[in-house]
Design a protein around this motif. Structure first.
Motif, PDB file in Angstrom:
ATOM      1  N   LYS A  72      -2.595  -6.115   4.816  1.00  0.00           N
ATOM      2  CA  LYS A  72      -3.879  -5.673   4.272  1.00  0.00           C
ATOM      3  C   LYS A  72      -3.704  -4.409   3.443  1.00  0.00           C
ATOM      4  N   MET A  73      -2.834  -3.510   3.899  1.00  0.00           N
ATOM      5  CA  MET A  73      -2.545  -2.295   3.145  1.00  0.00           C
ATOM      6  C   MET A  73      -1.944  -2.639   1.783  1.00  0.00           C
ATOM      7  N   LEU A  74      -1.013  -3.600   1.755  1.00  0.00           N
ATOM      8  CA  LEU A  74      -0.406  -4.016   0.491  1.00  0.00           C
ATOM      9  C   LEU A  74      -1.471  -4.567  -0.455  1.00  0.00           C
ATOM     10  N   GLN A  75      -2.348  -5.403   0.066  1.00  0.00           N
ATOM     11  CA  GLN A  75      -3.399  -5.994  -0.752  1.00  0.00           C
ATOM     12  C   GLN A  75      -4.326  -4.933  -1.341  1.00  0.00           C
ATOM     13  N   GLU A  76      -4.773  -4.012  -0.521  1.00  0.00           N
ATOM     14  CA  GLU A  76      -5.738  -3.001  -0.975  1.00  0.00           C
ATOM     15  C   GLU A  76      -5.124  -2.071  -2.011  1.00  0.00           C
ATOM     16  N   ASN A  77      -3.917  -1.586  -1.733  1.00  0.00           N
ATOM     17  CA  ASN A  77      -3.263  -0.679  -2.688  1.00  0.00           C
ATOM     18  C   ASN A  77      -2.861  -1.424  -3.952  1.00  0.00           C
ATOM     19  N   GLY A  78      -2.380  -2.664  -3.799  1.00  0.00           N
ATOM     20  CA  GLY A  78      -1.982  -3.445  -4.955  1.00  0.00           C
ATOM     21  C   GLY A  78      -3.149  -3.710  -5.884  1.00  0.00           C
ATOM     22  N   LYS A  79      -4.302  -4.063  -5.335  1.00  0.00           N
ATOM     23  CA  LYS A  79      -5.478  -4.328  -6.152  1.00  0.00           C
ATOM     24  C   LYS A  79      -5.911  -3.076  -6.899  1.00  0.00           C
ATOM     25  N   ARG A  80      -5.975  -1.947  -6.206  1.00  0.00           N
ATOM     26  CA  ARG A  80      -6.393  -0.700  -6.852  1.00  0.00           C
ATOM     27  C   ARG A  80      -5.432  -0.313  -7.973  1.00  0.00           C
ATOM     28  N   ASN A  81      -4.135  -0.401  -7.702  1.00  0.00           N
ATOM     29  CA  ASN A  81      -3.154  -0.010  -8.705  1.00  0.00           C
ATOM     30  C   ASN A  81      -3.153  -0.961  -9.897  1.00  0.00           C
TER      31      ASN A  81
END
Length: 242
Positions: free
Chosen positions: A108-117
């Motif tokens: 979930k952390m990867l998804q959230e940071n990836g989307k924002r970046n």
């Protein structure tokens, strides 16, 4: 281009703006490189299951696109840019973030940071003519770069494309890693055929460094994928030659 005329009808001349690239090498993991995870440098990466760049063994990956009888499903992996050690100006090494530990919070952390970046990714669309002839319709693209194809995953970037083309429906091609092409879905028939031929050429050309990504074309409305044009003839041709 005779092959594409047989597949899709009369097509354009060969694109002239495709530069030769080196053969891809497998992307190392951050663990292999002994790097610390940098949240601001995490990006989603679309790869086909035919990828030779990433080791997807034991990888927990979300399927981005699949279709019965397609050549290869497309999945989402995660990479990190190592900005602390640039290879050269504006060029950095990429490292695969393996997520086979089955930890839901980590993914979930990867998804959230990836989307924002990805939303903040600053490689803008431009009106682009990838052929050696005058185009009578508009095509958007951006420079060949890591995560260019992934702009299709960002509603923010797709809404930018809607605005630039002044249309509610888009056709989006992501034939190879680092490439993206966008046009109005409601173009005239001859321009639609031209766009398909351009997509087909990018898929079937010999280009070992820009990995194959997806043979199908996506329909985008309101910045989000609403449908897929399944190009089964391309799937069969890929199976035949590979």
């Amino acid at each position: 281009m005779n092959l594409f005329r047989k597949i899709f009808g009369l097509g354009p001349k060969e694109p002239v703006n495709v530069r030769p690239r080196k053969k891809p090498t497998q992307v190392k993991t951050i663990d292999e490189a002994n790097l610390t995870l940098q949240y601001e440098n995490i990006f989603p990466s679309l790869v086909s299951l035919k990828t030779k760049e990433l080791d997807l063994v034991n990888e927990i990956a979300v399927t981005f696109h699949e279709r019965e009888n397609n050549y290869a499903d497309v999945v989402v992996a995660y990479l990190m840019i190592d900005e602390e050690n640039p290879v050269e100006e504006d060029k950095y090494e990429l490292y695969h973030i393996k997520n086979g530990n089955n930890e839901e919070d980590f993914y979930k952390m990867l998804q959230e940071n990836g989307k924002r970046n990805l939303d903040n990714f600053d490689i803008p669309f431009t009106f682009w003519n990838p052929t050696d002839e005058d185009l009578e319709y508009n095509v958007l693209s951006c420079r060949i770069y890591s995560f260019a194809s992934e702009k299709i995953m960002s509603q923010k970037h797709m809404l930018e494309a809607h605005k630039m083309l002044n249309t509610k429906e888009l056709l989006v091609s992501i034939p190879r890693k680092g490439l993206i092409f966008v046009c109005d879905k409601n173009v005239e028939e001859e321009h639609y055929t031209h766009f398909l031929n351009m997509h087909a050429y990018m898929i079937l050309q010999e280009n070992e460094d820009l990995e194959f990504l997806c043979e199908d074309i996506f329909v985008v409305e309101n910045g989000e994928i609403e449908g897929v044009l399944g190009l089964e003839q391309l799937s069969e041709k890929l199976k035949e030659i590979n």
